[in-house]
Design a protein around this motif. Structure first.
Motif, PDB file in Angstrom:
ATOM      1  N   LYS A   1       0.847  -1.199   0.000  1.00 38.97           N
ATOM      2  CA  LYS A   1       0.000   0.000   0.000  1.00 38.97           C
ATOM      3  C   LYS A   1       0.884   1.252   0.000  1.00 38.97           C
ATOM      4  CE  LYS A   1      -4.124  -1.912   0.223  1.00 38.97           C
ATOM      5  NZ  LYS A   1      -5.128  -1.709  -0.867  1.00 38.97           N
ATOM      6  N   PRO A   2       1.632   1.491  -1.067  1.00 40.80           N
ATOM      7  CA  PRO A   2       2.559   2.632  -1.052  1.00 40.80           C
ATOM      8  C   PRO A   2       1.860   3.985  -1.029  1.00 40.80           C
ATOM      9  CG  PRO A   2       2.422   1.668  -3.245  1.00 40.80           C
ATOM     10  CD  PRO A   2       1.673   0.743  -2.331  1.00 40.80           C
ATOM     11  N   GLN A   3       0.578   4.002  -1.377  1.00 40.15           N
ATOM     12  CA  GLN A   3      -0.157   5.272  -1.398  1.00 40.15           C
ATOM     13  C   GLN A   3      -0.622   5.685  -0.005  1.00 40.15           C
ATOM     14  OE1 GLN A   3      -1.140   2.377  -2.440  1.00 40.15           O
ATOM     15  NE2 GLN A   3      -3.328   2.029  -2.217  1.00 40.15           N
ATOM     16  N   LEU A   4      -0.450   4.799   0.984  1.00 35.34           N
ATOM     17  CA  LEU A   4      -0.885   5.089   2.351  1.00 35.34           C
ATOM     18  C   LEU A   4       0.321   5.198   3.276  1.00 35.34           C
ATOM     19  CD1 LEU A   4      -3.907   2.614   2.706  1.00 35.34           C
ATOM     20  CD2 LEU A   4      -3.980   5.048   2.115  1.00 35.34           C
ATOM     21  N   SER A   5       0.248   6.134   4.229  1.00 37.79           N
ATOM     22  CA  SER A   5       1.300   6.250   5.233  1.00 37.79           C
ATOM     23  C   SER A   5       1.107   5.175   6.298  1.00 37.79           C
ATOM     24  CB  SER A   5       1.261   7.635   5.880  1.00 37.79           C
ATOM     25  OG  SER A   5       0.056   7.780   6.638  1.00 37.79           O
ATOM     26  N   GLN A   6       2.120   4.982   7.135  1.00 43.24           N
ATOM     27  CA  GLN A   6       1.996   4.005   8.235  1.00 43.24           C
ATOM     28  C   GLN A   6       0.882   4.404   9.186  1.00 43.24           C
ATOM     29  OE1 GLN A   6       5.651   3.128  10.236  1.00 43.24           O
ATOM     30  NE2 GLN A   6       6.706   2.452   8.381  1.00 43.24           N
ATOM     31  N   ALA A   7       0.718   5.715   9.419  1.00 45.64           N
ATOM     32  CA  ALA A   7      -0.350   6.186  10.312  1.00 45.64           C
ATOM     33  C   ALA A   7      -1.724   5.862   9.735  1.00 45.64           C
ATOM     34  CB  ALA A   7      -0.191   7.671  10.547  1.00 45.64           C
TER      35      ALA A   7
END
Length: 205
Positions: A194-200
């Motif tokens: 999911k590179p479009q999403l941050s870890q948060a």
């Protein structure tokens, strides 16, 4: 005397390429990975249209001519009717394929010709190839042919993004190919699903 073609390629933008294909009579479309493809999905038809246009502009084609010698005096070819020479051409542009498709002419024999002429060359190495993975029988049976959409694959500081295909022998397509030259023997890849999403954002979900 040699010419650096990189500025020409940089000046010929992606939009220019799309317009070129459109002018040949073939519309394009944007795939799910963001890449642009001809709607027909087959490059052979576009190639035939391009060759037809070149012929209309006066370009002469000499099929089945194999370059065997290159020097300042002449280009020497093996042809169906014997040896042929082109003496003292005003300019020579070498547009040569790799070594992976010998049955259609891409056997890489030109590399030795260029070496004999004293040109700087780089030996062939694997490129645009898939990655072998020792999947378990369960994983292979269940997921071979599946597509991981819009993932980011990283290796040695380089990241490539796109749709990743799980094959019965490993991993294939877009994100793998730009990294394949870095893989010799074995490698450890990092895959961000999911590179479009941050870890948060992932944590909140």
């Amino acid at each position: 005397y040699s010419v650096d073609a990189e500025p020409w390629l940089q000046a010929f933008s992606a939009q220019d390429l799309c317009q070129f294909v459109h002018d040949l009579g073939y519309p394009t479309k944007v795939g799910s990975s963001g890449r642009v493809f001809p709607e027909i999905w087959r490059g052979t038809e576009i190639l035939r249209a391009w060759l037809k246009r070149l012929a209309s502009l006066g370009v002469t084609f000499k099929p089945r001519h194999v370059l065997t010698k290159l020097d300042a005096e002449a280009l020497t070819f093996d042809t169906p009717s014997g040896t042929s020479e082109l003496t003292k051409p005003r300019a020579v542009v070498l547009a040569l394929g790799g070594a992976s498709w010998p049955r259609v002419g891409f056997g890489g024999a030109w590399l030795d010709v260029c070496k004999a002429a004293g040109l700087e060359t780089v030996d062939f190495s694997a490129a645009n190839c898939g990655l072998s993975v020792d999947w378990s029988p369960f994983f292979k049976d269940k997921f071979a042919g599946s597509i991981l959409k819009d993932v980011a694959v990283s290796l040695e500081g380089q990241t490539s993004r796109g749709d990743l295909v799980i094959s019965n022998y490993g991993l294939e397509t877009g994100p793998i190919y730009p990294l394949s030259s870095k893989i010799a023997g074995s490698a450890q890849l990092t895959i961000d699903l999911k590179p479009q999403l941050s870890q948060a954002e992932l944590k909140s979900r």
